[in-house]
Scaffold this motif. Structure first.
Motif, PDB file in Angstrom:
ATOM      1  N   ILE A  48       0.833  -1.253  -0.099  1.00 23.35           N
ATOM      2  CA  ILE A  48      -0.144   0.029  -0.051  1.00 23.35           C
ATOM      3  C   ILE A  48       0.928   1.258   0.017  1.00 23.35           C
ATOM      4  O   ILE A  48       0.821   2.239  -0.465  1.00 23.35           O
ATOM      5  N   LEU A  49       1.886   1.041   0.582  1.00 24.25           N
ATOM      6  CA  LEU A  49       2.896   2.316   0.719  1.00 24.25           C
ATOM      7  C   LEU A  49       4.042   2.412  -0.374  1.00 24.25           C
ATOM      8  O   LEU A  49       4.751   3.350  -0.360  1.00 24.25           O
ATOM      9  N   GLU A  50       3.686   1.404  -1.308  1.00 23.37           N
ATOM     10  CA  GLU A  50       4.625   1.325  -2.414  1.00 23.37           C
ATOM     11  C   GLU A  50       5.976   1.292  -2.136  1.00 23.37           C
ATOM     12  O   GLU A  50       6.934   1.928  -2.584  1.00 23.37           O
ATOM     13  N   HIS A 110       7.682  -1.399  -4.960  1.00 19.39           N
ATOM     14  CA  HIS A 110       7.706  -0.154  -5.423  1.00 19.39           C
ATOM     15  C   HIS A 110       7.444  -0.242  -7.139  1.00 19.39           C
ATOM     16  O   HIS A 110       8.482   0.441  -7.871  1.00 19.39           O
ATOM     17  N   ILE A 111       6.346  -0.563  -7.246  1.00 25.77           N
ATOM     18  CA  ILE A 111       6.145  -0.846  -8.806  1.00 25.77           C
ATOM     19  C   ILE A 111       5.245   0.173  -9.484  1.00 25.77           C
ATOM     20  O   ILE A 111       5.639   0.497 -10.606  1.00 25.77           O
ATOM     21  N   PRO A 112       4.554   1.080  -8.747  1.00 26.30           N
ATOM     22  CA  PRO A 112       3.921   2.131  -9.402  1.00 26.30           C
ATOM     23  C   PRO A 112       4.951   3.412  -9.760  1.00 26.30           C
ATOM     24  O   PRO A 112       4.725   4.141 -10.640  1.00 26.30           O
ATOM     25  N   ASP A 113       5.891   3.666  -8.921  1.00 26.75           N
ATOM     26  CA  ASP A 113       7.043   4.615  -9.258  1.00 26.75           C
ATOM     27  C   ASP A 113       8.207   3.962  -9.532  1.00 26.75           C
ATOM     28  O   ASP A 113       9.545   4.479  -9.325  1.00 26.75           O
ATOM     29  N   ALA A 114       8.102   2.849 -10.345  1.00 22.72           N
ATOM     30  CA  ALA A 114       9.620   1.986 -10.731  1.00 22.72           C
ATOM     31  C   ALA A 114      10.194   2.933 -11.832  1.00 22.72           C
ATOM     32  O   ALA A 114       9.919   2.869 -12.809  1.00 22.72           O
ATOM     33  N   ALA A 148      17.116  -3.375 -11.661  1.00 27.22           N
ATOM     34  CA  ALA A 148      15.917  -4.001 -11.168  1.00 27.22           C
ATOM     35  C   ALA A 148      15.433  -3.201  -9.843  1.00 27.22           C
ATOM     36  O   ALA A 148      14.700  -3.764  -9.080  1.00 27.22           O
ATOM     37  N   GLY A 149      16.150  -1.936  -9.483  1.00 33.40           N
ATOM     38  CA  GLY A 149      15.507  -1.222  -8.413  1.00 33.40           C
ATOM     39  C   GLY A 149      16.240  -1.329  -7.127  1.00 33.40           C
ATOM     40  O   GLY A 149      15.621  -1.138  -6.106  1.00 33.40           O
TER      41      GLY A 149
END
Lengths: 320, 547
Positions: free
Chosen positions: A200-202, A207-211, B294-295
């Motif tokens: 929920i906190l990404e 951290h997919i939505p702001d990858a 890969a972050g």
């Protein structure tokens, strides 16, 4: 009247949240830097403590760019609404023993209010991506929706387990009803809650939505200056609120071993923050479809099983 | 080799001769024979085109097109030459891309820079060069660089208008409703570096990928023509900053071959040590960068930390950490100072003390494995067909390593074997780098032991043996040298003319070109999230991609 103004402006209102934002920003940077074998913020203030304050004020003085192609109202209004919605649950969480029942608004529906207000946030962030009218922002917005839909189910179900066990939604009562045995019973729920919380906190590995290596900066891409600060402020407030909710629901909030105090709550939140930073420092990102698969084929069934376990424990272990 | 020689002698030729143990060199009179020669060679197992290199002989009014074809399994290589007329209309040769897909971008590059029309190429277009060079063929000897650079504003306008045209074209062709769009992954994307992948997506699903390269095209192959033989190393080493010494070894060997000089054993072993230090520095960045894509940024910090020790060694030797210019024709540039080998030893110890942590925390990371294992697999056939080089080929289990196949510098004295992985997926392409680091450390240790032995026995003089004199003027000639670079094979084709003080033509074949070429094949049908991972696993460096 003075009391209300104090609560809005100082504690647990604006000043407290700002102080928290500065603190957690600095804290995460410093801990991450240690793990990275770097120094982190160093020059401004003692041990670099003022660096984040400078950063925030630098952003505030920057030009607030509204690109030509965006929807100007959506683009500029959402960053105003987001921090307010993010900060609203603060009134429901018991912060210190010296307020009445520890909370600003004493209600029987604390858990419900908490999960609903936390659950609204992602839709606002989706709208920022939608209003940015940028391919990468839009993809970020879509990803945040997909992630929220799948992560909120286990999140809500896990938050339900203490309410079922103690038969109340009042956060203060839940906190005081908790003891060593119930903490153990709620431990699976707590673990599911914290995993869903990362989604929920990404936070990494979700951290997919702001990858940034995939879709630049997701829904943040077009934002700059004050709007960006407001969105970041909302993000850090949400981190505070959700980790405080985790501590209150599962680890008896501000109650300590020897005395009850705000600092006990703060210490527990800091521990959760350390865990989050440690995960961030050692794990790469998951793919969107892998996250969906994980959420729906593991987390959701497990959280349902957890509810079954809590009901069983309530009937046969606690003998209610 | 005899079978191949028979095939080549079947066609009208000026000569067919042996060249180095693994090469056959042949010059043919009729360019139209090319396709049938290539077909016959394919039947003999030569299935890969390394590169296509035209040379512009303006005085003889001809362009000589060189083909370097390889059998990377059995290590048999063929060098074909054809003369074609220089006039633009007649400057034509059949394209071998339909037969050997690995020639695709090399032919496009030759067309863009020399104007050689490859007839039958599936999509012959301007490539690599920017819009202001279209139709001008900058590597031809009669191209006027100064005059071109005077029209700066006009050139920029041409580049911009090409961009705007493309934008308009997309607006027309893309449907207004639906989820299909074109994403530009780069050139200012956080993970891309100066390359643009045009990605056709439907939502998050990739439909096609079209790499647009040339954002750091410095015309290095032309720049060396303006410098003398020693000054050229400065251009050559700038192929890519990550592995610095190895390209210079390749170039220096070509010059030495034309000059007919043999360098000392000491210099050869020093080249091994310096080359391996460069390889280690590059591998450490590559592994860290993979996780960055890969972050996860922790690993790149840790590998950078170790890399500093190896850069210290380079700095102590040459005075520079990145662009060292430490190898020149005739040997290595500086004598060996006391204590330098200890610095290298210290760096190796630093790596060996951190290597277990690297493996446990990162190379063996379960979340990374869920993304990387069995993803974007390159099979052995793909390696041969598209000419994947170096670690990428070895990750698929193909035994290829120029250090063993065609030993250069001091590698023939050193004992080591091919390092391979089995599956050829993303994970193996990361793991192979970790394995190769061990191998490199071992090679350095062996080389250092041999140097120390040689000095102790008085065979080597570290103050004098490092350089033999290379004459300032070289005879006419040409040479092909290959080295194993950190990310694959580098092939250089050097041409000189009589009493030359500078190279007449230097073709650099770098591995990233083919590694970028296959991105489309690897990424089709995957999701947007796979781009950074697949791209990172190919360890592409735009420096050697564009040159």
């Amino acid at each position: 009247m003075n009391n209300i103004i104090f609560q809005i402006l100082v504690f647990p209102g604006l000043l407290f949240l700002l102080g928290w934002t500065f603190f957690v920003f600095y804290f995460a940077r410093k801990v991450l830097a240690r793990i990275h074998k770097r120094v982190g913020p160093h020059f401004n203030g003692p041990a670099g403590t003022l660096q984040t304050v400078y950063d925030v004020f630098k952003l505030l003085t920057k030009e607030n760019i509204t690109p030509k192609s965006v929807d100007p109202y959506l683009f500029n209004v959402i960053p105003l609404i987001t921090p307010i919605v993010a900060a609203l649950p603060v009134v429901l969480i018991p912060w210190t023993p010296w307020m009445h029942n520890g909370v600003v608004v004493d209600t029987q529906y604390g858990v419900l209010g908490l999960v609903v207000l936390i659950g609204v946030e992602p839709f606002l962030l989706f709208l920022t991506g939608f209003g940015s009218n940028n391919k990468y922002s839009f993809l970020g917005g879509m990803r945040i929706l997909a992630q929220m839909l799948s992560m909120e189910t286990p999140f809500f179900l896990a938050a339900l387990s203490p309410a079922i066990l103690f038969g109340t939604m009042n956060l203060h009562d839940i906190m005081y009803a908790n003891n060593w045995l119930t903490t153990l019973i709620l431990l699976p729920g707590a673990i599911i809650f914290i995993i869903a919380m990362l989604g929920i906190l990404e936070q990494p590995p979700f951290h997919i939505p702001d990858a940034e290596q995939e879709i630049v900066y997701g829904f943040y891409t077009e934002y700059s200056g004050t709007n960006y600060v407001l969105l970041k402020f909302a993000e850090f407030t949400e981190i505070l609120v959700v980790s405080a909710a985790a501590v209150t629901l599962f680890f008896s909030g501000y109650r300590g071993l020897f005395f009850d105090s705000f600092w006990c709550l703060f210490l527990k939140i800091a521990l959760i923050a350390v865990v989050m930073v440690a995960i961030r420092a050692s794990n790469p990102r998951l793919r969107l479809d892998q996250m969906l698969k994980f959420a729906w084929s593991w987390l959701v069934p497990l959280s349902i099983l957890n509810i079954v376990w809590v009901i069983f424990a309530k009937l046969y272990i606690l003998g209610a | 080799m005899e079978a191949i020689r028979k095939v080549l002698e079947k066609y009208d030729n000026e000569y067919v001769e042996d060249y180095k143990p693994t090469w056959l060199k042949a010059k043919f009179t009729n360019p139209n024979d090319l396709l049938s020669i290539v077909q016959d060679l394919q039947a003999e197992g030569i299935k890969t085109c390394s590169t296509v290199s035209p040379t512009d002989f303006i005085d003889e009014n001809k362009i000589e097109v060189n083909y370097f074809l390889e059998d990377i399994i059995n290590k048999k290589n063929v060098w074909l030459k054809f003369d074609i007329p220089r006039e633009l209309e007649a400057c034509k040769i059949p394209s071998i891309t339909p037969l050997m897909p690995s020639a695709n971008w090399h032919e496009l590059e030759a067309y863009s820079t020399f104007g050689v029309k490859f007839e039958g190429h599936p999509n012959l277009r301007y490539f690599l060069i920017s819009a202001d060079y279209y139709g001008k063929f900058p590597f031809r000897k009669d191209f006027d660089w100064k005059a071109h650079e005077q029209n700066l504003i006009q050139n920029i306008d041409e580049i911009t208008s090409e961009w705007l045209d493309e934008y308009e074209e997309n607006e027309k062709t893309l449907p207004k409703d639906g989820s299909k769009t074109i994403l530009h992954w780069g050139p200012t994307h956080p993970a891309s570096g100066p390359i643009r992948l045009k990605v056709g997506v439907d939502g998050e699903n990739i439909q096609w990928v079209d790499p647009d390269i040339g954002y750091v095209w410095r015309a290095l192959e032309h720049l060396v023509e303006r410098k003398d033989f020693i000054g050229s190393i400065v251009a050559v080493e700038r192929i890519c900053f990550m592995d610095n010494p190895n390209p210079m070894i390749c170039y220096s060997q070509a010059v030495e071959e034309i000059a007919g000089k043999e360098i000392t054993r000491f210099a050869k072993l020093m080249r091994v040590v310096l080359g391996e230090i460069g390889r280690i520095a590059s591998h450490l960045i590559s592994m860290g960068g993979f996780f960055g894509n890969a972050g996860l940024h922790t690993f790149v910090m840790w590998t950078m930390d170790v890399r500093e020790y190896f850069l210290d060694a380079l700095e102590e030797y040459s005075g520079a950490r990145i662009a060292t210019a430490c190898i020149e024709p005739g040997g290595v540039r500086y004598p060996l100072r006391d204590g330098w080998l200890d610095i290298v030893q210290k760096a190796i110890e630093k790596y060996e003390s951190s290597k277990d942590e690297f493996f446990d925390i990162f190379i063996n990371n379960p979340l990374m494995k869920t993304r990387a294992v069995a993803n974007a697999i390159i099979s052995k056939e793909d390696v041969v067909q598209n000419y994947m080089a170096g670690p990428i080929a070895r990750a698929s289990g193909v035994k290829v390593d120029v250090r063993i196949d065609e030993p250069y510098a001091g590698y023939d004295e050193i004992e080591f074997d091919y390092v391979t992985c089995e599956n050829g997926d993303i994970y193996d392409r990361l793991h192979i780098f970790f394995k190769e680091l061990d191998q490199s450390m071992d090679i350095i240790k062996q080389a250092i032991a041999k140097i120390q032995e040689g000095i102790a026995s008085g065979e080597m003089n570290p103050q004098k043996d490092h350089l033999v004199r290379i004459p300032k003027k070289l005879p006419a000639g040409e040479a092909v040298t290959r080295i194993e670079w950190a990310r694959g094979e580098i092939l250089m084709h050097l041409v000189t003319q009589e009493k030359a003080t500078n190279p007449y033509r230097l073709k650099i074949k770098a591995p990233s070109v083919n590694h970028t070429m296959v991105l489309d094949e690897l990424l089709r049908g995957k999701t947007l999230s796979d781009i950074p991972l697949v791209y990172g696993s190919m360890h592409i460096c735009q420096g050697d991609l564009d040159r």
